[in-house]
Design an enzyme around this catalytic site. Structure first.
Site, PDB file in Angstrom:
ATOM      1  N   ASN A 154       2.131  -0.806   5.339  1.00  0.00           N
ATOM      2  CA  ASN A 154       2.522  -1.100   3.964  1.00  0.00           C
ATOM      3  C   ASN A 154       3.451  -2.297   3.990  1.00  0.00           C
ATOM      4  O   ASN A 154       4.495  -2.259   4.641  1.00  0.00           O
ATOM      5  CB  ASN A 154       3.235   0.110   3.344  1.00  0.00           C
ATOM      6  CG  ASN A 154       3.888  -0.212   2.012  1.00  0.00           C
ATOM      7  OD1 ASN A 154       3.402  -1.049   1.258  1.00  0.00           O
ATOM      8  ND2 ASN A 154       4.993   0.456   1.723  1.00  0.00           N
ATOM      9  N   ASP A 207      -3.150  -9.620   7.403  1.00  0.00           N
ATOM     10  CA  ASP A 207      -1.924  -9.531   8.191  1.00  0.00           C
ATOM     11  C   ASP A 207      -1.839  -8.182   8.904  1.00  0.00           C
ATOM     12  O   ASP A 207      -1.145  -8.038   9.907  1.00  0.00           O
ATOM     13  CB  ASP A 207      -0.687  -9.777   7.333  1.00  0.00           C
ATOM     14  CG  ASP A 207      -0.596  -8.870   6.116  1.00  0.00           C
ATOM     15  OD1 ASP A 207      -1.620  -8.300   5.710  1.00  0.00           O
ATOM     16  OD2 ASP A 207       0.503  -8.736   5.550  1.00  0.00           O
ATOM     17  N   GLU A 249       3.965  -6.872   3.655  1.00  0.00           N
ATOM     18  CA  GLU A 249       3.398  -8.201   3.870  1.00  0.00           C
ATOM     19  C   GLU A 249       4.125  -8.877   5.020  1.00  0.00           C
ATOM     20  O   GLU A 249       5.365  -8.871   5.060  1.00  0.00           O
ATOM     21  CB  GLU A 249       3.532  -9.081   2.623  1.00  0.00           C
ATOM     22  CG  GLU A 249       2.929  -8.516   1.352  1.00  0.00           C
ATOM     23  CD  GLU A 249       1.416  -8.389   1.369  1.00  0.00           C
ATOM     24  OE1 GLU A 249       0.779  -8.919   2.311  1.00  0.00           O
ATOM     25  OE2 GLU A 249       0.871  -7.745   0.460  1.00  0.00           O
ATOM     26  N   CYS A 302       0.814  -1.196   0.000  1.00  0.00           N
ATOM     27  CA  CYS A 302       0.000   0.000   0.000  1.00  0.00           C
ATOM     28  C   CYS A 302       0.857   1.258   0.000  1.00  0.00           C
ATOM     29  O   CYS A 302       2.075   1.206  -0.086  1.00  0.00           O
ATOM     30  CB  CYS A 302      -0.894   0.011   1.237  1.00  0.00           C
ATOM     31  SG  CYS A 302      -1.874  -1.496   1.426  1.00  0.00           S
TER      32      CYS A 302
END
Length: 602
Positions: free
Chosen positions: A73, A98, A75, A2
């Site tokens: 932002n 997550d 993973e 993001c």
């Protein structure tokens, strides 16, 4: 994956329109904004949905009691394991994301939560109870986090672009950063191209209270962590263990609720990643390569990539570009660069085309840095310590008289306690002949208690990989709403490899030996036996062809005359006009093209 942004200060409400617009490419699937008028805190988010595609996982995300607000932002690949632990501790979850795991991990473990995360990340949590913002960046700087304390406020962002487009901070160029760029082809972190605007360094966290007092703290050091691994003395055992670590890392990096593909060149790193993906999933992998429609002065690897993809039963796509394509995308490429960089157009192109079909791609970025894959690693390994010093001293003296292929190859054979590699990639060593700015000296960094190969590897990781490869990889893939995951930078994998004996990495003159031997039963012999060759773009063809008129135009600008020495500019202009530009001229072209696009103070 993001875009995140936020601020503390008088203009906190004004941040949303500009920042959400300028970061929309990072998150086209949704946007959100939070502000606390009492504390003058604002947090914003643009979302690229990868895990939990529902609206429930939108951000900013708030904890149950309203005391914690997250923008995230990245993973976290091991989020499901952490989630199980948190559920056992009594936490309830309302999403499958997550992001919620990050938020609850902070609520439970505080700042130590970052030690749990296996992944890539940059995030901010507004902790209302402690009255501060908590920010953190992943261990190797895969995800960016830019900040500034100017104009009586604190502002942060995933990219520099919204800061350049806003009035939040003065857009004064940093002379030190420009020196960096002309010497190395990139701005060295924590600097950015703007004065008083910085990047949070990898493996660091930051606390900012409501009065904008702040503290930065380092939470991770891969050298320190690597030393905790038990030493492996047997080569075959190291090969076997490495294969296991590679499979674990790849499995983690394939976690997503959307299709995951891969970038595939003709090299061993990307080929190994694709082969491991295939082995783990059993599915056809979507793979992408960049090549050229016409003959160029650089090597086109799409034929080898196609053969490899066929052997691995991939659904392969060759992206063939021509001069017209380059002309069409050039302005957008420079715009999304964020700040000048000599590299990255290949990432922009492959992401642009791959992004039409996929949101996520794995890459082999980092393989040469951690496994000792560059030719200068071999130069270090082939001489005894005594001979290394003699060869290096001789090459250095000869270089001072006249640089040649010998001096270029052997000047840094001896790894003294300085960042020799940092100087090896120098584009312009004598900046006083190039720039109308005070010239900075090369930085010296001391690496103690490391082997020769480890010193070079650390220099690669902390400099070229961070400042050029990872920075460009993020900003230019996200320009096309693409998430690129560098599997080989899984921190557990890096720690294991960094601690391996030098002789395992370079064995009988073979670069990356332990890596190649761990995967060669999965990949074509033609790939792992081929000579090392880096992927290049035909910059000289473009500067002397389709982009020649653009180059001449920016060379004639007021800004070119302001920054560049008259003699240098005159010779460069003549060279470009005669269509005899050379590879290093791309550096100047990108800088001036970037200046033309952005309004900055000089």
């Amino acid at each position: 994956m993001c875009g995140i942004y936020g601020s503390i200060g008088k203009d906190f409400k004004e941040i949303e329109p500009i920042f959400s617009k300028e970061l929309s490419h990072r998150g086209p699937d949704g946007k959100g904004f939070f502000c606390d008028e009492n504390s003058c805190v604002a947090l914003g988010h643009t979302r690229l949905s990868i895990i939990d595609l529902s609206d429930n996982a939108n951000q900013p995300m708030m904890g149950d009691d309203g005391n914690f607000v997250l923008v995230f932002n990245g993973e976290i690949y091991n989020y499901q394991e952490i989630k199980k632990n948190l559920i056992n501790l009594g936490y309830k979850f309302f999403t499958e994301s997550d992001s919620e795991v990050v938020l609850n991990s902070y609520i439970e473990f505080g700042e130590k939560c970052v030690e749990l995360f296996r992944g890539m990340f940059a995030f901010c949590i507004y902790d209302k109870r402690k009255k501060h913002l908590f920010l953190a960046r992943d261990r190797f700087g895969i995800k960016p986090l830019i900040y500034s304390f100017l104009n009586e406020q604190f502002v942060f962002s995933s990219e520099l672009k919204p800061i350049l487009k806003s009035a939040f901070v003065p857009k004064k160029l940093s002379s030190q950063a420009i020196n960096d760029y002309f010497r190395y082809g990139a701005v060295k972190q924590p600097k950015t191209i703007l004065e008083d605007v910085f990047q949070l360094m990898p493996g660091h966290l930051m606390r900012v209270d409501l009065n904008r007092k702040y503290e930065i703290k380092k939470y991770y050091d891969y050298v320190f962590e690597a030393k905790k691994n038990p030493k492996i003395d047997n080569y075959d055992e190291a090969v076997k263990k490495l294969r296991s670590e590679l499979e674990i890392a790849t499995q983690y990096h394939m976690i997503a609720d959307v299709k995951v593909g891969a970038f595939l060149s003709g090299g061993v790193d990307s080929t190994a990643v694709v082969a491991l993906m295939k082995k783990i999933s059993g599915n056809k992998i979507e793979t992408y390569s960049v090549g050229f429609k016409a003959k160029t002065k650089v090597k086109d690897e799409t034929d080898l990539a196609s053969k490899t993809a066929k052997l691995l039963a991939c659904n392969h796509h060759n992206i063939k570009i021509d001069d017209h394509y380059v002309d069409l995308i050039f302005n957008d490429f420079v715009s999304h660069l964020d700040q000048p960089s000599v590299d990255g157009i290949n990432t922009y192109i492959v992401s642009k085309e791959t992004g039409k079909n996929l949101k996520v791609a794995l890459s082999g970025l980092g393989g040469d840095e951690i496994f000792a894959g560059y030719p200068h690693f071999r130069n270090i390994a082939k001489f005894s310590p005594q001979k290394r010093r003699l060869v290096s001293d001789f090459a250095e003296k000869l270089n001072s008289i006249k640089a040649n292929q010998f001096t270029s190859k052997y000047r840094f054979t001896e790894v003294r306690e300085e960042l020799a590699l940092d100087m090896q990639r120098t584009f312009h060593a004598n900046l006083e002949k190039i720039l109308n700015l005070p010239a900075d000296k090369n930085s010296i960094v001391y690496y103690e208690n490391l082997s020769s190969i480890q010193k070079i590897s650390k220099a690669e990781i902390d400099n070229y990989m961070l400042d050029t490869l990872l920075r460009d990889n993020d900003v230019l893939s996200m320009a096309n709403s693409m998430e690129v995951r560098p599997v080989l930078l899984d921190h557990k994998l890096v720690e294991f490899v960094f601690n391996l004996d030098d002789s395992f990495k370079i064995r009988d003159g073979k670069l990356k030996a332990v890596f190649v031997d761990s995967v060669k039963n999965l990949i074509p012999k033609e790939v792992w036996q081929r000579k090392k060759s880096g992927f290049e773009m035909p910059f000289t063809d473009w500067m002397n062809g389709i982009l020649n008129s653009r180059f001449l135009r920016v060379l004639e600008s007021l800004k070119a005359n302001y920054f560049l020495k008259a003699d240098f500019l005159k010779k460069l202009h003549s060279r470009v006009k005669k269509k005899k530009a050379v590879r290093s001229d791309w550096l100047v072209f990108i800088f001036l093209a970037w200046l033309e696009l952005y309004e900055v103070e000089i």
